[in-house]
Every structure is written in structure tokens, then in C-alpha cells.
Design a protein around this motif. Structure first.
Motif, PDB file in Angstrom:
ATOM      1  N   HIS A 279      35.673  39.097  35.110  1.00  0.00           N
ATOM      2  CA  HIS A 279      36.502  38.712  36.257  1.00  0.00           C
ATOM      3  C   HIS A 279      37.862  39.367  36.289  1.00  0.00           C
ATOM      4  O   HIS A 279      38.623  39.140  37.232  1.00  0.00           O
ATOM      5  CB  HIS A 279      36.676  37.187  36.276  1.00  0.00           C
ATOM      6  N   ALA A 280      38.195  40.193  35.298  1.00  0.00           N
ATOM      7  CA  ALA A 280      39.528  40.789  35.278  1.00  0.00           C
ATOM      8  C   ALA A 280      39.507  42.274  34.955  1.00  0.00           C
ATOM      9  O   ALA A 280      40.532  42.831  34.578  1.00  0.00           O
ATOM     10  CB  ALA A 280      40.410  40.057  34.265  1.00  0.00           C
ATOM     11  N   SER A 281      38.362  42.926  35.097  1.00  0.00           N
ATOM     12  CA  SER A 281      38.294  44.363  34.813  1.00  0.00           C
ATOM     13  C   SER A 281      37.518  45.069  35.915  1.00  0.00           C
ATOM     14  O   SER A 281      36.728  44.451  36.643  1.00  0.00           O
ATOM     15  CB  SER A 281      37.618  44.619  33.458  1.00  0.00           C
ATOM     16  N   GLY A 282      37.737  46.366  36.013  1.00  0.00           N
ATOM     17  CA  GLY A 282      37.041  47.150  37.022  1.00  0.00           C
ATOM     18  C   GLY A 282      35.548  47.216  36.794  1.00  0.00           C
ATOM     19  O   GLY A 282      34.753  47.100  37.724  1.00  0.00           O
ATOM     20  N   SER A 283      35.130  47.380  35.528  1.00  0.00           N
ATOM     21  CA  SER A 283      33.690  47.447  35.246  1.00  0.00           C
ATOM     22  C   SER A 283      33.020  46.101  35.490  1.00  0.00           C
ATOM     23  O   SER A 283      31.865  46.040  35.916  1.00  0.00           O
ATOM     24  CB  SER A 283      33.458  47.901  33.803  1.00  0.00           C
ATOM     25  N   GLY A 284      33.759  44.997  35.214  1.00  0.00           N
ATOM     26  CA  GLY A 284      33.199  43.681  35.536  1.00  0.00           C
ATOM     27  C   GLY A 284      33.037  43.494  37.029  1.00  0.00           C
ATOM     28  O   GLY A 284      32.042  42.917  37.499  1.00  0.00           O
ATOM     29  N   LEU A 285      34.003  43.984  37.801  1.00  0.00           N
ATOM     30  CA  LEU A 285      33.900  43.923  39.261  1.00  0.00           C
ATOM     31  C   LEU A 285      32.706  44.727  39.749  1.00  0.00           C
ATOM     32  O   LEU A 285      31.986  44.301  40.664  1.00  0.00           O
ATOM     33  CB  LEU A 285      35.192  44.457  39.891  1.00  0.00           C
ATOM     34  N   GLU A 286      32.459  45.887  39.134  1.00  0.00           N
ATOM     35  CA  GLU A 286      31.301  46.694  39.514  1.00  0.00           C
ATOM     36  C   GLU A 286      30.004  45.928  39.270  1.00  0.00           C
ATOM     37  O   GLU A 286      29.077  45.967  40.093  1.00  0.00           O
ATOM     38  CB  GLU A 286      31.300  48.007  38.734  1.00  0.00           C
ATOM     39  N   LEU A 287      29.924  45.222  38.115  1.00  0.00           N
ATOM     40  CA  LEU A 287      28.728  44.434  37.800  1.00  0.00           C
ATOM     41  C   LEU A 287      28.502  43.353  38.852  1.00  0.00           C
ATOM     42  O   LEU A 287      27.388  43.190  39.368  1.00  0.00           O
ATOM     43  CB  LEU A 287      28.870  43.813  36.418  1.00  0.00           C
ATOM     44  N   ARG A 288      29.565  42.624  39.205  1.00  0.00           N
ATOM     45  CA  ARG A 288      29.427  41.573  40.213  1.00  0.00           C
ATOM     46  C   ARG A 288      29.097  42.159  41.584  1.00  0.00           C
ATOM     47  O   ARG A 288      28.343  41.574  42.363  1.00  0.00           O
ATOM     48  CB  ARG A 288      30.706  40.737  40.277  1.00  0.00           C
ATOM     49  N   ALA A 289      29.663  43.338  41.889  1.00  0.00           N
ATOM     50  CA  ALA A 289      29.400  43.974  43.178  1.00  0.00           C
ATOM     51  C   ALA A 289      27.937  44.371  43.307  1.00  0.00           C
ATOM     52  O   ALA A 289      27.341  44.232  44.380  1.00  0.00           O
ATOM     53  CB  ALA A 289      30.292  45.204  43.341  1.00  0.00           C
ATOM     54  N   VAL A 290      27.337  44.851  42.212  1.00  0.00           N
ATOM     55  CA  VAL A 290      25.920  45.236  42.250  1.00  0.00           C
ATOM     56  C   VAL A 290      25.043  44.029  42.573  1.00  0.00           C
ATOM     57  O   VAL A 290      24.106  44.116  43.365  1.00  0.00           O
ATOM     58  CB  VAL A 290      25.505  45.891  40.918  1.00  0.00           C
ATOM     59  N   GLY A 291      25.340  42.888  41.959  1.00  0.00           N
ATOM     60  CA  GLY A 291      24.551  41.693  42.237  1.00  0.00           C
ATOM     61  C   GLY A 291      24.806  41.129  43.615  1.00  0.00           C
ATOM     62  O   GLY A 291      23.897  40.605  44.261  1.00  0.00           O
ATOM     63  N   PHE A 292      26.057  41.255  44.101  1.00  0.00           N
ATOM     64  CA  PHE A 292      26.411  40.678  45.399  1.00  0.00           C
ATOM     65  C   PHE A 292      25.862  41.502  46.545  1.00  0.00           C
ATOM     66  O   PHE A 292      25.289  40.967  47.507  1.00  0.00           O
ATOM     67  CB  PHE A 292      27.930  40.575  45.509  1.00  0.00           C
TER      68      PHE A 292
END
Length: 814
Positions: A207-220
Motif C-alpha cells: 500500500h505504500a510502494s510503486g510495485s505494490g500499486l502495480e500489483l493492486r492495479a493488475v488485480g483491479f
């Protein structure tokens, strides 16, 4: 004192202002992500308090330690499942991996196992996890098998292998390994502390990094994430690998709880891990989860199983209670996702049912039941008198007071005080008489939707593409398309638009096409009907034949008021081969071609011209650069047997600038031809061209460039550079730069051209330092192109070019 009062008032006003600010609330609403964690912590505390109240002494060091050891494997399995759920997958194989890990340990990490044997056994189990992740990834990403089916299959396979190895529970696992896994600090196992810290760090990353955002974006929203440059395939493969490896890790904590080789011991973890992840707040649709939530949920499930006897319940009641909790969790945390999934499946089923029915004949209204038919041009003569005429014709000019004479559907005279004769007179005093505007791109079938989505983005889950093209467009009947086109066409006429191009991607059937064409004809508008393929559902194989039918039935001549074009998606939306087929289809029917360029993140997709042998590629690009405007172009040619591209920049007004870059790489017997024109009309304009190419085998390249400084253009700067490197004896390249300076004003112009093989000195220098000849040549060629690549601003395009150059170099090394 007054300062404190003022400060308090300002603080209160700020709180009130923030309460009215929607953006502030959006940040606060993020607390919903952690609501499941908070509720479950309260539930765990309440359950412990109630049980201890009924049975004093229940909460003691021994029970706490046992509950946490019982929860450890489920915590790790739930974290494994969370990785899969984040990208929209369900991984049922975690249970099979846990059982296989325990069985393998019973053979390799026996009761008398030494430390090296324990290390080897641990490594083998982890490698099994990696292998399982790769197999799951191959089935799901490679063979496109739904995740629940693919992992159900691997679960069955793993269970079969485990039962074959250990038909019955036997084989004691090393007490030394069990002792290490159950080491505690007081009543808290060290492993539990490590896992909780790991879960917290994983949430911080998520929830606080760019790569984590990418992971959530792929699922969303995988499509939008991919267009944003996210490596969606790698992220999904990585999630499956992590899920399998974590399942292997979970098997060690099962051994700590029951150190016997039992092949069926992992059977409950497949569903329980999903239960813990869902209770922890993970979205079934992907894109939302917390690892700490899964951890707390696993502790809650372990506590429920432990306290059942104390509450007078049998162990058989445990699954029922857990099932009820799952339903409560779905209602509280998953209801929105469930609604969305149900809605999608309902619409898919409805489309299947409706699509299987015979098409209903469109009942279009009679737009001209009586009165004037505007489709027919008047046969008489009309004189528009006394208006301010803006002819937009340099030979006629503009008239402060003039007349326009119209015969039938043509203007025959423009001038002052024209003779009227037998004419119908329209008094245009105090009015402007001018040609109608031309709208070069409009989706006029969307006229019925003008009040929908006025502020939505182009892409994403809540966007124009998602709502209008994927949801509303499939519901349009031919009658709806007719009304939308007619309303929009009449509105265009009312706004002074007399000619437009209708980019009509609503062609769901031939009836839709006929309705749209009839609406354009009924409006009396001069238009280009651009037949567009639908952007929803699966590709309809009959679409090309429907386009040909429309061309032959409705467009017998190019002189009619309504003409034909093909609204092709273009290479930014489809593969080059598909685009080539669309172009060919348009040419076979004599239709124009219109396409989108630079649309949203589509325009940043890296596409390199890599046509195969036998293809002829011809391209013309012309740009007019206005006052203080800047133009940047990039021409790339790697494929096609014959490729010719013409690029022209007309610097028409003062202060304009252009930068023209080019990269080409030829092999076999390719012929690559580039032509460029840098035409300086305005003053203080600048242009800079840099084209570089590498030629191999018997390929041939020709570059012809012209810089023109027109008479009256002052203080201009123009540069033109073309360099070619020859990688084989029979490769050829020719460079013909030209300067035409017609202005006497001080101007700086220059051109440079070179053709030659790889420098022997550079090659010797690299080889003398131990670099093999092929690798040295590769470095020189790549460095040769670096000057162009460094000037490509968009990272995605630059990376695509780098990869294409690497591929070309590697192809020559074979």
C-alpha cells in the motif's frame, strides 16, 4: 489568550472545511480496508474474554502458545492465498502442496536426520513449491485455463502423489526441526513474531510502494494496468510462484503441529486459506487485500476450533460456524464485488440468450411522411443577398457586402450585386455568409448519450471505454443507432457543420449499418460514413463481409453526398498483421481509411514496424507547425521487403520547431527508402533531423533529405544528419542531403552524411580487452544507435526500440 482562541477557531474551521472536502473523505474511506482487521481483533478479544469468564484460567501461557502454533500454518497458507487473490486468482493447490511437503519431509527429514539432511530436505520442499508455481502459471497464463480449474487439477495431482508415497500416516519427522519451529519467547512462538512482522512489511509494500500499486492495479483492472506500462503477465506469474512457495513454507509449520508423514493433512487448508483471506478483507475480484487481515483471520479460526469443547460444541460444529463467518464476511466486505460479478455474468448470459434468437427487423420511423424532403437538393435558383461573405477562397476574397447565387446543389457565382432573375431571394443583411464547417471526426451515434460521462476518463474501470463502448453500445438496437445519428446530424447542421466524418463503431449487425446510413441520408448532411468494428464482445468473423455488403449496396459512386471509409482501429490498438488486413479490405472496396492516433495510453504502446518478407510498406507523414509550436517525429523501419517513408515538416509560422528522428535496420534483400523535407516558411524557426541505420546481408538503404529556407524566412536554424553502418560486404547505403537557401538573412544550416563499415579500431580496442568479436560488434552497433535512442522521451517506446535492435543483432549472429 486571544491567540489561542483564534488558533482553536482556525482548527475548527479547518475540520469543517475538510469534512466538506470529498478528496479528504476519500482518504479517510481507505480505513474501510482495515475494517475487517479491527472487527476480527475485537471478535478474538471478545471470544477470549467470554471463554475465560466461563472457564477461569483458560487464557494461560500454554493455551496461548498452542493456539498460535495451531494458527501458524493457516496464517502462512492464507498469505499465500492472498497473493493469488490480489491478481484475481484462486489457488486451491496450496492444500496439496502442504500435504506433499509433509510427506517429502517424512522421507528426507526423518527422526535421525542430520543438519545437512534437514537443509537438503527443506531445499527440496521449497523447490517443489517453485515447480508448482511454474506449473500453475503455465496452465493459467499459458493455456488460459481458469485458475480455479487449473489449481483444482494440480491439487488432485499432488494429493495423488502424496498418497502414492504415503498410503498411511507414518514416518516421524525430525524432532530437531520441530524444536526450532516451535521455539518461543514466553508464550509467543518466535516464528509467529517473524510472520507477523513479515505480514506488516508486506502490507507496507503493498500500500505504500510503486510495485505494490502495480500489483493492486493488475488485480483491479488488468487492461488499464497493461496500458500504463505494467508488466501484468510477470506480476501474475510472480503471484502464483509466491503462493506456491508460501504453501511449501506452511507445510513446515504443519510438521511442527503434527510431525508425522500424513498425506491427507493438507486437505482442509485449500478452503480454509480462502476463508481466512476473505475474512481478512481480500476482494474476490482482485486488487484489494491485507496480509495482516489474513493473519488475524487465521488466528480467529484457530481460536474457534480450540474453544469449541469449552462452549459445549462438538468439533463437527466448527465447519458450520466458519461457514457462517464466511457468509458474514462476504456480506460485510465483499457485497460490492459480488454484485459486480453477478451483474457481469447476468449480462454475459443475457447476450448469449439474446444472440441466439433470430434478429428482429428494425422498424425505422418515416422521417419525411409529408412536406419537404431535404435529401433532395432544390432544383431552382437561390440568391443569398447582402451578407458579409467569407469565401475562404483567395481568388474571390471576402466581401463586406455581397451575394451568393446557388443553382440546384452548386454555388455558381459569388460577388456584389448579382443579377437575380428568376430566383428565390434570402435576405442576409447583417449576417455572415460562409461555407459550412467541417467536422473531421465524430461518433454521432452517441448523440443520445451526450449527458452521460461528461467527466469520466478515457480508460479504466469507470471510463468512456468501459461504460459507453463495453456496456451501453451492446444495448443499442438499429432503431437507437438511427435516432442517435439523426439527432446528432441535425444538431451538427444547426451548429453550422455541413460536412462531417462519422466514425461509426456501432456496427453490431447489417441492420445497424443500414439504419446509420439511412439516418445520414435523411439528415441531408454531406458526410463520410466510416464503418467501425464494434469494441465489445468477441470478434465477429462476418464483419469483413458485412463491410463489403455495405460498400456494394450503398456506395455505388464516389460522387454521391454520402461516401464510404473504414474506421480501422489502427496499429496502436491491434497487431500490425490485423491492421494490414484492415488496410487491404479498405483498398479492395475503394474506401478511405480513418484511424485513431495517440489515444490515451494506447498512443504510448511500443509498436515497431516489423513486417515480414513480401510486404510493401508505404507511409507519408506531413505536419504543419504553427506559431511557437513544436513537432517531434520518430520513424522506424525494421521489416517489409520494400519500405518507403516520406516525412515533411512545414514550419509555417514564426517560432516553430521540429525534431525528426529515424532508426532503421535492414537485412536479407530489404530495400529501405526514407525521404524528408524541412521547409522553413516562418522566421526564427528551427529543425533538427537525425536518421541512423544499420544494413546487413544484401540490403539497401536510400536517404534523401531536403532543407528549404524560404524567401522571407529570417534567423532560421536547420540541421540534417544521416549516418549508416554496413555490417556485411554486400550491404549498401546511399545518402543524398540537400540545402535550398532562398533567404538572404543570416541563417545557420548544416548537413552531414556518412556510410561505412564497423570501425576496425573500435573493434580491435574492444577485442584487446577480452571481449569476443560478436559481442564487440554488438556493443558498437548498439552504441551507434544510442544517439537517437537517448532523444526518445517516452520510456516505453525507447525500451521497445532497444529490444527490437537487440533482436535484429541477435538474428544476424545466428
Amino acid at each position: 489568550m486571544s491567540e489561542r482562541v483564534d488558533a482553536a477557531r482556525r482548527a475548527v474551521r479547518k475540520v469543517i472545511r475538510d469534512a466538506r472536502d470529498k478528496n479528504k473523505w476519500r482518504k479517510i474511506v481507505r480505513f474501510r480496508l482495515w475494517m475487517p482487521v479491527a472487527l476480527q481483533i475485537l471478535l478474538v478479544a471478545a471470544l477470549l474474554w467470554y471463554t475465560n469468564a466461563r472457564f477461569p484460567g483458560f487464557v494461560n501461557a500454554t493455551n496461548v502458545s498452542q493456539i498460535l502454533i495451531l494458527a501458524l500454518p493457516l496464517i502462512v497458507a492464507a498469505m499465500a492465498q492472498t497473493h493469488a487473490l490480489l491478481v484475481g486468482y484462486l489457488d486451491l493447490s496450496v492444500g496439496g502442496m502442504i500435504g506433499l511437503g509433509v510427506v517429502v519431509a517424512s522421507f528426507l527429514i526423518g527422526a535421525e536426520a542430520s543438519i545437512p539432511q534437514i537443509v537438503i530436505g527443506v531445499g527440496v520442499i521449497l523447490l517443489c513449491g517453485v515447480a508448482l508455481g511454474l506449473v500453475n502459471a503455465g496452465l493459467i497464463r499459458g493455456l488460459k485455463i481458469p485458475s480455479i480449474i487449473a489449481t483444482l487439477a494440480t491439487l488432485s495431482i499432488l494429493d495423488g502423489i502424496s498418497l502414492t508415497m504415503r498410503p498411511t500416516a507414518q514416518g516421524v519427522i525430525s524432532p530437531d526441526l520441530v524444536s526450532v519451529l516451535t521455539t518461543s519467547i514466553g508464550p509467543i512462538p518466535v516464528a509467529f513474531i517473524v510472520i507477523v512482522v513479515g505480514a506488516g512489511l508486506a502490507d507496507l509494500w503493498l500500500h505504500a510502494s510503486g510495485s505494490g500499486l502495480e500489483l493492486r492495479a493488475v488485480g483491479f483492472d488488468e487492461r488499464s494496468a497493461k496500458r500504463g506500462g505494467v508488466r501484468t503477465s510477470w506480476i501474475r506469474v510472480r503471484a502464483l510462484l509466491l503462493a506456491a512457495v508460501l504453501a511449501a513454507v506452511a507445510s513446515f509449520f504443519v510438521m511442527a503441529r503434527s510431525p508425522i508423514g500424513n498425506a491427507t493433512i493438507g486437505s482442509t487448508f485449500a478452503l480454509n486459506s480462502i476463508t481466512a483471506a476473505v475474512l481478512g478483507g481480500a476482494s474476490l475480484a482482485g486488487g484489494r487485500a491485507t496480509f495482516l487481515g489474513s493473519t488475524v483471520a487465521a488466528i480467529l479460526l484457530a481460536l474457534i476450533i480450540t474453544v469449541l469443547p469449552y462452549l459445549g460444541l462438538s468439533p463437527d460444529d466448527g465447519p458450520m460456524i466458519i461457514g457462517i463467518l464466511v457468509l458474514i464476511g462476504i456480506v460485510l466486505f465483499q457485497l460490492g464485488d459480488i454484485k459486480e460479478l453477478a451483474k457481469r455474468n447476468y449480462k454475459r448470459a443475457r447476450r448469449l440468450v439474446v444472440g441466439s434468437r433470430p434478429p428482429k427487423v428494425a422498424d425505422l420511423p418515416a422521417f419525411y411522411p409529408s412536406g419537404t424532403d431535404f435529401r433532395v437538393a432544390p432544383a431552382g435558383r437561390t440568391l443569398i443577398r447582402g451578407g458579409t461573405v467569407l469565401s475562404l477562397d483567395p481568388h474571390i476574397g471576402d466581401l463586406t457586402r455581397g451575394d451568393v447565387l446557388v443553382e440546384g446543389d452548386r454555388i455558381v457565382a459569388v460577388g456584389p450585386a448579382l443579377s437575380n432573375g428568376e430566383v428565390e431571394v434570402i435576405d442576409a443583411t447583417d449576417m455572415i455568409v460562409m461555407p459550412g464547417f467541417v467536422d473531421s471526426h465524430r461518433h454521432i451515434w452517441e448523440g443520445l448519450l451526450r449527458n452521460i460521462g461528461t467527466d469520466v476518463p478515457l480508460e479504466g474501470r469507470t471510463s468512456y471505454i468501459s461504460f459507453v463502448l463495453h456496456k451501453l453500445a451492446p444495448a443499442f438496437r438499429p432503431e437507437d443507432a438511427y435516432i442517435g445519428n439523426l439527432v446528432s446530424a441535425l444538431g451538427a447542421i444547426d451548429a453550422g457543420i455541413t460536412t462531417l466524418l462519422d466514425w461509426s463503431h456501432i456496427q453490431g449487425s447489417p441492420a445497424h449499418t443500414d439504419a446509420v446510413i439511412q439516418a445520414l441520408n435523411d439528415s441531408g448532411l454531406r458526410a463520410v460514413f466510416a464503418y467501425g468494428f464494434p469494441w465489445w464482445g468477441k470478434w465477429e468473423e462476418r464483419q469483413p463481409s458485412w463491410f463489403v455488403r455495405a460498400a456494394t449496396e450503398h456506395f455505388s459512386t464516389k460522387d454521391q453526398k454520402l461516401t464510404l471509409a473504414l474506421a480501422a482501429p489502427g496499429p496502436e490498438f491491434t497487431d500490425f498483421e490485423v491492421t494490414r488486413d484492415h488496410w487491404k479490405l479498405a483498398r479492395e472496396t475503394g474506401a478511405r481509411i480513418t484511424t485513431h492516433v495517440g489515444v490515451g495510453s494506447y498512443g504510448q504502446d511500443r509498436k515497431v514496424q516489423e513486417f515480414g518478407e513480401g510486404v510493401t510498406h508505404l507511409a507519408v507523414q506531413r505536419a504543419r507547425v504553427g506559431k511557437d509550436a513544436a513537432l517531434k517525429t520518430l520513424g522506424v523501419a525494421f521489416g517489409a521487403s520494400l519500405a518507403r517513408a516520406e516525412v515533411e515538416a512545414l514550419l509555417a509560422e514564426d517560432g516553430g520547431s521540429s525534431e525528426m528522428l529515424g532508426v532503421y535496420f535492414g537485412d536479407a534483400e530489404q530495400h529501405i527508402d526514407h525521404r524528408s523535407i524541412q521547409d522553413h516558411v516562418g522566421s526564427r524557426t528551427s529543425s533538427d533531423l537525425l536518421y541512423k541505420g544499420a544494413m546487413r546481408d544484401r540490403s539497401n538503404a536510400i536517404y534523401t533529405g531536403t532543407v528549404i529556407i524560404e524567401k522571407g524566412a529570417h534567423s532560421c536554424n536547420a540541421y540534417q544528419t544521416n549516418r549508416n553502418i554496413l555490417l556485411s560486404e554486400h550491404a549498401r547505403a546511399q545518402s543524398v542531403p540537400n540545402l535550398e537557401i532562398l533567404s538572404n538573412d543570416p541563417t545557420r544550416c548544416g548537413h552531414a552524411a556518412s556510410v561505412g563499415p564497423v570501425s576496425d579500431d573500435e573493434l580491435f580496442y574492444l577485442m584487446s580487452r577480452g571481449i569476443p568479436e560478436k559481442e564487440a560488434q554488438r556493443l558498437i552497433v548498439f552504441g551507434f544507435f544510442a544517439e537517437v535512442l537517448d532523444r526518445v522521451d517516452i520510456a516505453e517506446i525507447r525500451e521497445g526500440l532497444e529490444q527490437a535492435i537487440e533482436n535484429e543483432i541477435a538474428r544476424g549472429d545466428r
